[in-house]
Design an enzyme around this catalytic site. Structure first.
Site, PDB file in Angstrom:
ATOM      1  N   CYS A  95       0.819  -1.097  -0.051  1.00  0.00           N
ATOM      2  CA  CYS A  95       0.123  -0.044   0.023  1.00  0.00           C
ATOM      3  C   CYS A  95       0.911   1.272   0.161  1.00  0.00           C
ATOM      4  CB  CYS A  95      -0.974   0.130   1.286  1.00  0.00           C
ATOM      5  SG  CYS A  95      -2.125  -1.370   1.075  1.00  0.00           S
ATOM      6  N   HIS A 148      -3.179   7.177   2.368  1.00  0.00           N
ATOM      7  CA  HIS A 148      -3.726   5.825   1.968  1.00  0.00           C
ATOM      8  C   HIS A 148      -5.141   5.757   2.387  1.00  0.00           C
ATOM      9  CE1 HIS A 148      -4.031   1.701   1.004  1.00  0.00           C
ATOM     10  NE2 HIS A 148      -3.730   1.394   2.113  1.00  0.00           N
ATOM     11  N   ASN A 155     -10.222  -0.160  -0.048  1.00  0.00           N
ATOM     12  CA  ASN A 155      -8.719  -0.106   0.074  1.00  0.00           C
ATOM     13  C   ASN A 155      -8.332  -0.747  -1.379  1.00  0.00           C
ATOM     14  OD1 ASN A 155      -5.960  -0.340   0.334  1.00  0.00           O
ATOM     15  ND2 ASN A 155      -6.106  -1.222   2.490  1.00  0.00           N
TER      16      ASN A 155
END
Length: 328
Positions: free
Chosen positions: A122, A255, A285
């Site tokens: 990520c 993020h 996500n």
């Protein structure tokens, strides 16, 4: 002349299939697994996500996002002299040929410029931007196409409601170019392999078969605790490197993993929630794609404006984390 890197284009792409929490709850109920929209939203802030069709790969999503970024930048594919792609879900098993090279071919880039993948989960996009910024500042490259692209739906265990509800598929892209005035003001990167087991895909390959699990595993509480701590610190490190204070941040683009982590980070930096770009509610996500996706949304809807200071930061498996402070 001192060289700097500046953002001149962004683009994003989500596969058409949108899956709401209600859709997912109905799907899981058929397997005897209970969840609900309320349960998912209360723990993550996520209401929907997008899934790619089985025949669609990370490179396909990346190409669409890249085309839009190049269009905004006013560049053709062969103007790109470096392509960096961040992904944890490459097109090919083992990661080669790299998905970056696949994208290069699909875009029709035929100038022989380098292309490679970055794997920092990520945090991958933050890592990729930092690498691109360094290449530009040395004069090695002029126009760098950076992409984050993921099909995380392929590695989700739909028998585990604590993880399968969190992730989605998508791609985001950015074009950095050499400039005479600052765009990227500072970047900071970190990793700590001691925490590699709290967010991982623990399987391995031997003799052409997977040993262990090929599904994503996450210790949610451990990730939450570590993420809030390191995101505040790395943001302040980037601010210190640019000789700036949190009050000078116009937009925080973290993020897009979990709304509680994002809100916790904003609070620690002393930023009002109105200064934070949120897309996790509709995208879930999307790992390395989440930051460029959110930036592109905020640029195109007019929230992020030229001259504003944007803090982008990510945290992911490895354990990796980093931040980018940029002036648009």
């Amino acid at each position: 002349m001192t060289l700097y890197s500046k953002i001149i284009g962004t683009g994003s792409y989500l596969p058409p299939k949108r899956v709401t929490n209600h859709d997912l709850a109905a799907q899981l109920a058929k397997k005897g697994i209970e969840t609900s929209d309320e349960w998912i939203v209360s723990r993550s802030g996520i209401s929907a996500r997008h899934y790619a069709e089985p025949t669609v790969q990370s490179s396909d999503l990346a190409v669409e996002a890249a085309k839009r970024a190049l269009d905004m930048a006013g560049l053709s594919p062969n103007d790109v002299d470096l392509l960096i792609l961040a992904t944890s879900t490459p097109d090919h098993f083992g990661g080669f040929p790299s998905t970056a090279c696949v994208v290069q071919r699909k875009l029709g880039i035929s100038n022989g410029s380098p292309a490679f993948d970055v794997q920092a989960v990520c945090s991958g996009f933050v890592y990729a931007v930092s690498i691109a910024d360094s290449f530009i500042k040395t004069g090695a490259h002029k126009n760098v196409l950076i992409i984050g692209a993921e099909v995380f739906s392929r590695i989700l265990n739909f028998d585990d409601r604590t993880t399968c509800v969190l992730f989605g598929d998508g791609a985001g892209a950015m074009v950095l170019t050499a400039a005479s005035e600052p765009g990227v003001l500072a970047t900071k990167l970190h990793a700590d392999g001691r925490h590699g087991d709290i967010l991982c895909v623990p399987g391995s390959v031997s003799g052409g078969a997977v040993e262990g699990s090929a599904f994503l595993y996450m210790d949610g509480q451990a990730v939450f605790k570590l993420a809030v701590s390191v995101l505040e610190k790395v943001a302040n490190e980037a601010l210190d490197a640019a000789d700036m204070s949190p009050s000078q941040i116009d937009w925080l683009i973290p993020h897009q993993a979990n709304i509680r982590i994002m809100q916790g980070t904003a609070k620690k930096l002393g930023l009002p929630l109105e200064k934070m770009v949120v897309t996790v509610d509709q995208h879930g996500n999307t790992s390395a794609a989440s930051i460029p996706l959110a930036l592109d949304v905020a640029l195109r809807d007019g929230r992020v404006k030229p001259g504003q200071n944007v803090m982008m930061e990510g945290v992911g498996g490895g354990f990796t984390w980093g931040a980018i402070l940029a002036r648009m």
